[in-house]
Design a protein around this motif. Structure first.
Motif, PDB file in Angstrom:
ATOM      1  N   VAL A 116      -6.108  -0.033   4.093  1.00 57.36           N
ATOM      2  CA  VAL A 116      -5.516  -0.881   3.059  1.00 57.36           C
ATOM      3  C   VAL A 116      -5.876  -0.293   1.693  1.00 57.36           C
ATOM      4  O   VAL A 116      -7.054  -0.012   1.431  1.00 57.36           O
ATOM      5  CB  VAL A 116      -6.041  -2.330   3.163  1.00 57.36           C
ATOM      6  CG1 VAL A 116      -5.606  -3.153   1.952  1.00 57.36           C
ATOM      7  CG2 VAL A 116      -5.537  -2.991   4.440  1.00 57.36           C
ATOM      8  N   PRO A 117      -4.902  -0.084   0.799  1.00 55.96           N
ATOM      9  CA  PRO A 117      -5.221   0.475  -0.528  1.00 55.96           C
ATOM     10  C   PRO A 117      -6.205  -0.423  -1.283  1.00 55.96           C
ATOM     11  O   PRO A 117      -6.151  -1.646  -1.181  1.00 55.96           O
ATOM     12  CB  PRO A 117      -3.847   0.504  -1.227  1.00 55.96           C
ATOM     13  CG  PRO A 117      -2.845   0.501  -0.120  1.00 55.96           C
ATOM     14  CD  PRO A 117      -3.458  -0.304   0.990  1.00 55.96           C
ATOM     15  N   GLN A 118      -7.092   0.198  -2.053  1.00 57.76           N
ATOM     16  CA  GLN A 118      -8.090  -0.557  -2.804  1.00 57.76           C
ATOM     17  C   GLN A 118      -7.455  -1.587  -3.724  1.00 57.76           C
ATOM     18  O   GLN A 118      -8.018  -2.665  -3.959  1.00 57.76           O
ATOM     19  CB  GLN A 118      -8.962   0.406  -3.626  1.00 57.76           C
ATOM     20  CG  GLN A 118     -10.184  -0.242  -4.263  1.00 57.76           C
ATOM     21  CD  GLN A 118     -11.202  -0.751  -3.257  1.00 57.76           C
ATOM     22  OE1 GLN A 118     -11.423  -0.129  -2.233  1.00 57.76           O
ATOM     23  NE2 GLN A 118     -11.824  -1.887  -3.550  1.00 57.76           N
ATOM     24  N   ALA A 119      -6.253  -1.283  -4.218  1.00 58.04           N
ATOM     25  CA  ALA A 119      -5.564  -2.215  -5.114  1.00 58.04           C
ATOM     26  C   ALA A 119      -5.166  -3.503  -4.407  1.00 58.04           C
ATOM     27  O   ALA A 119      -4.840  -4.499  -5.082  1.00 58.04           O
ATOM     28  CB  ALA A 119      -4.326  -1.548  -5.707  1.00 58.04           C
ATOM     29  N   GLU A 120      -5.163  -3.487  -3.072  1.00 60.22           N
ATOM     30  CA  GLU A 120      -4.788  -4.688  -2.327  1.00 60.22           C
ATOM     31  C   GLU A 120      -6.000  -5.328  -1.651  1.00 60.22           C
ATOM     32  O   GLU A 120      -5.883  -6.005  -0.638  1.00 60.22           O
ATOM     33  CB  GLU A 120      -3.693  -4.348  -1.317  1.00 60.22           C
ATOM     34  CG  GLU A 120      -2.427  -3.855  -2.010  1.00 60.22           C
ATOM     35  CD  GLU A 120      -1.179  -4.050  -1.195  1.00 60.22           C
ATOM     36  OE1 GLU A 120      -0.930  -5.182  -0.751  1.00 60.22           O
ATOM     37  OE2 GLU A 120      -0.476  -3.050  -0.995  1.00 60.22           O
ATOM     38  N   LEU A 121      -7.155  -5.108  -2.262  1.00 69.05           N
ATOM     39  CA  LEU A 121      -8.392  -5.767  -1.864  1.00 69.05           C
ATOM     40  C   LEU A 121      -8.951  -6.497  -3.082  1.00 69.05           C
ATOM     41  O   LEU A 121      -8.814  -6.023  -4.212  1.00 69.05           O
ATOM     42  CB  LEU A 121      -9.423  -4.757  -1.364  1.00 69.05           C
ATOM     43  CG  LEU A 121      -9.064  -3.931  -0.131  1.00 69.05           C
ATOM     44  CD1 LEU A 121     -10.088  -2.828   0.086  1.00 69.05           C
ATOM     45  CD2 LEU A 121      -8.970  -4.822   1.109  1.00 69.05           C
ATOM     46  N   ALA A 122      -9.565  -7.655  -2.867  1.00 72.89           N
ATOM     47  CA  ALA A 122     -10.179  -8.412  -3.953  1.00 72.89           C
ATOM     48  C   ALA A 122     -11.634  -8.667  -3.616  1.00 72.89           C
ATOM     49  O   ALA A 122     -11.955  -9.136  -2.521  1.00 72.89           O
ATOM     50  CB  ALA A 122      -9.447  -9.733  -4.168  1.00 72.89           C
ATOM     51  N   SER A 123     -12.525  -8.377  -4.541  1.00 74.55           N
ATOM     52  CA  SER A 123     -13.958  -8.479  -4.282  1.00 74.55           C
ATOM     53  C   SER A 123     -14.439  -9.925  -4.261  1.00 74.55           C
ATOM     54  O   SER A 123     -14.008 -10.761  -5.056  1.00 74.55           O
ATOM     55  CB  SER A 123     -14.734  -7.712  -5.349  1.00 74.55           C
ATOM     56  OG  SER A 123     -16.135  -7.880  -5.167  1.00 74.55           O
ATOM     57  N   GLN A 304     -14.896  -8.363   0.767  1.00 72.45           N
ATOM     58  CA  GLN A 304     -13.600  -8.263   0.113  1.00 72.45           C
ATOM     59  C   GLN A 304     -12.543  -9.049   0.880  1.00 72.45           C
ATOM     60  O   GLN A 304     -12.621  -9.188   2.109  1.00 72.45           O
ATOM     61  CB  GLN A 304     -13.170  -6.800   0.012  1.00 72.45           C
ATOM     62  CG  GLN A 304     -14.155  -5.928  -0.759  1.00 72.45           C
ATOM     63  CD  GLN A 304     -13.651  -4.519  -0.931  1.00 72.45           C
ATOM     64  OE1 GLN A 304     -12.811  -4.233  -1.782  1.00 72.45           O
ATOM     65  NE2 GLN A 304     -14.156  -3.609  -0.109  1.00 72.45           N
ATOM     66  N   VAL A 305     -11.565  -9.544   0.141  1.00 71.02           N
ATOM     67  CA  VAL A 305     -10.418 -10.227   0.736  1.00 71.02           C
ATOM     68  C   VAL A 305      -9.280  -9.229   0.864  1.00 71.02           C
ATOM     69  O   VAL A 305      -8.961  -8.506  -0.096  1.00 71.02           O
ATOM     70  CB  VAL A 305      -9.964 -11.419  -0.125  1.00 71.02           C
ATOM     71  CG1 VAL A 305      -8.677 -12.030   0.435  1.00 71.02           C
ATOM     72  CG2 VAL A 305     -11.058 -12.477  -0.186  1.00 71.02           C
ATOM     73  N   ILE A 306      -8.663  -9.189   2.030  1.00 71.35           N
ATOM     74  CA  ILE A 306      -7.475  -8.351   2.231  1.00 71.35           C
ATOM     75  C   ILE A 306      -6.252  -9.089   1.690  1.00 71.35           C
ATOM     76  O   ILE A 306      -5.899 -10.165   2.178  1.00 71.35           O
ATOM     77  CB  ILE A 306      -7.275  -8.022   3.717  1.00 71.35           C
ATOM     78  CG1 ILE A 306      -8.448  -7.191   4.247  1.00 71.35           C
ATOM     79  CG2 ILE A 306      -5.953  -7.280   3.934  1.00 71.35           C
ATOM     80  CD1 ILE A 306      -8.389  -6.917   5.742  1.00 71.35           C
ATOM     81  N   LEU A 307      -5.610  -8.523   0.674  1.00 65.60           N
ATOM     82  CA  LEU A 307      -4.417  -9.121   0.081  1.00 65.60           C
ATOM     83  C   LEU A 307      -3.131  -8.556   0.681  1.00 65.60           C
ATOM     84  O   LEU A 307      -2.067  -9.160   0.528  1.00 65.60           O
ATOM     85  CB  LEU A 307      -4.415  -8.891  -1.441  1.00 65.60           C
ATOM     86  CG  LEU A 307      -5.640  -9.404  -2.202  1.00 65.60           C
ATOM     87  CD1 LEU A 307      -5.504  -9.081  -3.688  1.00 65.60           C
ATOM     88  CD2 LEU A 307      -5.821 -10.900  -1.998  1.00 65.60           C
ATOM     89  N   HIS A 308      -3.222  -7.422   1.330  1.00 60.30           N
ATOM     90  CA  HIS A 308      -2.054  -6.764   1.939  1.00 60.30           C
ATOM     91  C   HIS A 308      -1.473  -7.677   3.025  1.00 60.30           C
ATOM     92  O   HIS A 308      -2.164  -8.064   3.965  1.00 60.30           O
ATOM     93  CB  HIS A 308      -2.489  -5.436   2.544  1.00 60.30           C
ATOM     94  CG  HIS A 308      -1.365  -4.496   2.857  1.00 60.30           C
ATOM     95  ND1 HIS A 308      -0.362  -4.788   3.760  1.00 60.30           N
ATOM     96  CD2 HIS A 308      -1.087  -3.256   2.381  1.00 60.30           C
ATOM     97  CE1 HIS A 308       0.469  -3.777   3.832  1.00 60.30           C
ATOM     98  NE2 HIS A 308       0.054  -2.827   3.005  1.00 60.30           N
ATOM     99  N   LYS A 309      -0.204  -8.027   2.893  1.00 54.55           N
ATOM    100  CA  LYS A 309       0.410  -8.978   3.820  1.00 54.55           C
ATOM    101  C   LYS A 309       0.597  -8.410   5.225  1.00 54.55           C
ATOM    102  O   LYS A 309       0.781  -9.172   6.172  1.00 54.55           O
ATOM    103  CB  LYS A 309       1.767  -9.431   3.268  1.00 54.55           C
ATOM    104  CG  LYS A 309       1.674 -10.267   2.002  1.00 54.55           C
ATOM    105  CD  LYS A 309       3.045 -10.719   1.534  1.00 54.55           C
ATOM    106  CE  LYS A 309       2.949 -11.585   0.295  1.00 54.55           C
ATOM    107  NZ  LYS A 309       4.285 -12.018  -0.188  1.00 54.55           N
ATOM    108  N   HIS A 310       0.583  -7.082   5.334  1.00 54.46           N
ATOM    109  CA  HIS A 310       0.880  -6.469   6.624  1.00 54.46           C
ATOM    110  C   HIS A 310      -0.262  -5.588   7.125  1.00 54.46           C
ATOM    111  O   HIS A 310      -0.030  -4.574   7.791  1.00 54.46           O
ATOM    112  CB  HIS A 310       2.173  -5.668   6.527  1.00 54.46           C
ATOM    113  CG  HIS A 310       3.350  -6.479   6.098  1.00 54.46           C
ATOM    114  ND1 HIS A 310       3.777  -7.591   6.784  1.00 54.46           N
ATOM    115  CD2 HIS A 310       4.178  -6.353   5.020  1.00 54.46           C
ATOM    116  CE1 HIS A 310       4.827  -8.115   6.167  1.00 54.46           C
ATOM    117  NE2 HIS A 310       5.079  -7.388   5.105  1.00 54.46           N
TER     118      HIS A 310
END
Length: 325
Positions: A116-123, A304-310
């Motif tokens: 998952v790209p770092q941009a689609e993770l939230a700390s 971290q929270v995974i924000l990537h929907k897929h």
């Protein structure tokens, strides 16, 4: 993983409420998803019918694939924990998918989290990244509560561990949670993590807290609790959601200790991204780290929270291409 890149494969992610499918290709060594489609499980009376409807809409028909499902896979078959759907790998073969494989949805998330790209993770606190050669844990609430881990070593070898960790016993962390457990035990006898940390569990918790406070509540929909909590954090619904986040942090910490997840802990599922600012301001990280003599150990673990929907589809694609090769 040895990856085959010259295939067009079906990947799926089927939960208790929603089903998602895509076509996967491998480009420059990374899985790429195309032709996404998502629908509610109730839209199709059978699992097989849902898969067939997706394949029928594809211009290029996949010949094999991997579908992640919310529940334990036994002898190539699945009886979804929170859905009436049932399916087997043999039945998927009747749609021209040879081979077809079913894997646990959080097993797929464990494969998907590292790509998952770092941009689609939230700390949620801790270092930005964990040890790249150490195990990672993936867990989270949605319709149910899922748990998995990806074991990694210094040689780059990886192995995903499917589990049903959401059905482990709930462990209270203070006097209020002692009372929550006592109240829920009247209804369930054995109270698992999933009885509290998922959509329906949020409602269980709200009713228990109302009883502890001597209040009445007429809320019947977990989504209403979330809406009211986000609108007014100091409301009874806000207190429920804060307790939900605190217990999620405690559970995440227990799972990190159990799996040795020094590579990081990833929170997945449908709830965390929807409540992200509230979760980040909640006692989640404090409860995650509050492990007595192991507090310093916990402080070094990324959350971290995974924000990537897929993300589960990415993981299923990694498995699919490895097996196609």
């Amino acid at each position: 993983m040895n990856i085959a890149s010259d295939r067009t494969l079906l990947v799926g992610d089927v939960g208790g409420t929603n089903a998602r499918f895509a076509i996967a290709r491998m480009i420059n060594g990374k899985p790429v998803l195309e032709h996404h489609e998502s629908f509610k499980g109730a839209d199709h009376p059978t699992f097989l019918g849902g898969v067939k409807a997706f394949i029928d809409g594809c211009e290029v028909k996949p010949t094999s694939g991997v579908i992640a499902v919310a529940g334990p896979v036994t002898d190539g078959a699945i009886d979804l924990t929170n859905s009436p759907w049932r399916v087997s790998e043999a039945e998927l073969g009747t749609l021209g998918l040879e081979p077809a494989r079913l894997i646990n949805d959080f097993e797929a998330l464990a494969w998907g989290a590292p790509v998952v790209p770092q941009a689609e993770l939230a700390s949620l606190g801790g270092p930005e990244q964990g040890d790249p050669h150490s195990t990672i844990a993936v867990l989270g609430p949605g319709t149910g509560f899922g748990v998995s881990a990806l074991v990694r070593d210094a040689r780059g070898r990886e192995l995903a561990m499917p589990s049903e960790g959401g059905h482990a016993c709930f462990a209270p962390g203070d006097a209020i949670e002692d009372e929550i457990l006592r109240i829920l035990r009247r209804r369930y006898d054995r109270v698992s993590i999933e009885r509290l940390i998922c959509g329906p569990g949020l409602l269980n918790m709200h009713r228990a807290l109302a009883e502890i406070d001597g209040r009445e509540t007429h809320i019947e929909d977990p989504a209403q609790i979330t809406r009211e909590a986000l609108a007014e954090p100091r409301s009874p619904c806000g207190a429920t959601l804060a307790r939900f986040c605190a217990i999620l942090g405690a559970v995440a910490g227990d799972i990190a200790l159990t799996t040795g997840a020094r590579g990081g802990v990833y929170i997945a599922g449908g709830i965390a991204p929807r409540i992200l600012p509230f979760l980040q301001a909640s006692p989640f990280r404090e409860r995650f780290e509050r492990k007595g003599r192991f507090m310093d150990y916990m402080k070094a673990i990324s959350t971290q929270v995974i924000l990537h929907k897929h993300a589960a589809l990415l993981g299923a694609a990694r498995v699919a291409f490895a097996e196609a090769g």
